[in-house]
Design a protein around this motif. Structure first.
Motif, short mmCIF file in Angstrom:
data_model
loop_
_atom_site.label_atom_id
_atom_site.label_comp_id
_atom_site.label_asym_id
_atom_site.label_seq_id
_atom_site.Cartn_x
_atom_site.Cartn_y
_atom_site.Cartn_z
N MET A 90 0.84 -1.20 0.00
CA MET A 90 0.00 0.00 0.00
C MET A 90 0.88 1.26 0.00
O MET A 90 0.56 2.24 -0.68
CB MET A 90 -0.93 -0.01 1.21
N GLN A 91 1.99 1.24 0.76
CA GLN A 91 2.88 2.39 0.78
C GLN A 91 3.50 2.62 -0.59
O GLN A 91 3.56 3.76 -1.07
CB GLN A 91 3.99 2.18 1.81
N MET A 92 3.98 1.57 -1.22
CA MET A 92 4.59 1.71 -2.54
C MET A 92 3.57 2.19 -3.56
O MET A 92 3.89 3.00 -4.43
CB MET A 92 5.23 0.40 -2.98
N THR A 93 2.34 1.70 -3.46
CA THR A 93 1.29 2.16 -4.37
C THR A 93 1.02 3.64 -4.16
O THR A 93 0.86 4.39 -5.12
CB THR A 93 0.01 1.34 -4.15
N ALA A 94 0.99 4.07 -2.91
CA ALA A 94 0.78 5.49 -2.62
C ALA A 94 1.92 6.33 -3.18
O ALA A 94 1.70 7.42 -3.73
CB ALA A 94 0.64 5.71 -1.12
N TYR A 95 3.16 5.85 -3.05
CA TYR A 95 4.30 6.56 -3.60
C TYR A 95 4.17 6.70 -5.12
O TYR A 95 4.45 7.76 -5.68
CB TYR A 95 5.61 5.86 -3.27
N VAL A 96 3.75 5.64 -5.76
CA VAL A 96 3.60 5.68 -7.22
C VAL A 96 2.52 6.67 -7.62
O VAL A 96 2.72 7.48 -8.54
CB VAL A 96 3.31 4.26 -7.78
N PHE A 97 1.38 6.64 -6.95
CA PHE A 97 0.31 7.59 -7.26
C PHE A 97 0.76 9.03 -7.01
O PHE A 97 0.46 9.92 -7.81
CB PHE A 97 -0.95 7.28 -6.46
N ALA A 98 1.48 9.26 -5.92
CA ALA A 98 1.96 10.61 -5.63
C ALA A 98 2.95 11.07 -6.71
O ALA A 98 2.88 12.21 -7.18
CB ALA A 98 2.63 10.65 -4.26
N PHE A 99 3.84 10.19 -7.12
CA PHE A 99 4.80 10.54 -8.16
C PHE A 99 4.10 10.85 -9.47
O PHE A 99 4.43 11.82 -10.15
CB PHE A 99 5.82 9.41 -8.35
N VAL A 100 3.12 10.03 -9.83
CA VAL A 100 2.37 10.25 -11.07
C VAL A 100 1.64 11.60 -11.00
O VAL A 100 1.63 12.36 -11.98
CB VAL A 100 1.39 9.09 -11.34
N PHE A 101 1.05 11.91 -9.86
CA PHE A 101 0.35 13.19 -9.71
C PHE A 101 1.31 14.36 -9.85
O PHE A 101 1.04 15.33 -10.58
CB PHE A 101 -0.37 13.26 -8.36
#
Length: 127
Positions: A90-101
Motif C-alpha cells: 500500500m505504501q509503494m502504491t501510494a508513492y507511485v500515485f503521488a509521483f504520477v500526480f
C-alpha cells in the motif's frame, strides 16, 4: 560474459511434429467454419478437439518439452519470490500515485508555460 544461443529445431521428426501441430490447428479453424451449417455444438467440438490434438502433438515435440520445462522453472522461481506485506504494498502504491500526480502537474505546468511563451509573448496571437 554469457553467450546467447538461438536454439532451432534440428531433427526432421521434430520438424514433422511441429508441422503436424500447425496443420491440426489450422484444420481445427477450417473445420469450425466449414461446420457452420451443422450447429454450434459440432463447430465447437471440432475446434476443441483440433486444438487439443495440436497441443498434444506440440507437447511431445522437443520444443513443447522445452516450453513445459521453462514453465516449471518459472513457477519454481515465482515461489522463491518474497512478496511484500500488505502495508508495504500500500505504501509503494501510494508513492507511485503521488509521483504520477506530481509528474502530471509538472508536465501540465510546463505545457502551459511553453504555450504562454510561444502564443502570447513571441507570436502575440492571444490578446
Amino acid at each position: 560474459m554469457a553467450t546467447s544461443e538461438v536454439q532451432t529445431v534440428n531433427t526432421s521428426a521434430d520438424k514433422a511434429k511441429l508441422a503436424g501441430a500447425v496443420a491440426l490447428l489450422l484444420g481445427a479453424f477450417v473445420a469450425f467454419y466449414l461446420l457452420s451449417g451443422k450447429g454450434a455444438l459440432a463447430q465447437w467440438a471440432a475446434l476443441i478437439v483440433g486444438v487439443a490434438a495440436a497441443v498434444v502433438v506440440f507437447g511431445v515435440s522437443e520444443s513443447g518439452k522445452q516450453l513445459v520445462a521453462f514453465g516449471r522453472d518459472a513457477w519454481r522461481e515465482t515461489k522463491k519470490v518474497v512478496w511484500p506485506a500488505r502495508k508495504e504494498a500500500m505504501q509503494m502504491t501510494a508513492y507511485v500515485f503521488a509521483f504520477v500526480f506530481v509528474m502530471a502537474l509538472f508536465l501540465w505546468l510546463t505545457d502551459k508555460t511553453v504555450e504562454w511563451l510561444f502564443y502570447d509573448v513571441i507570436l502575440g496571437w492571444r490578446k
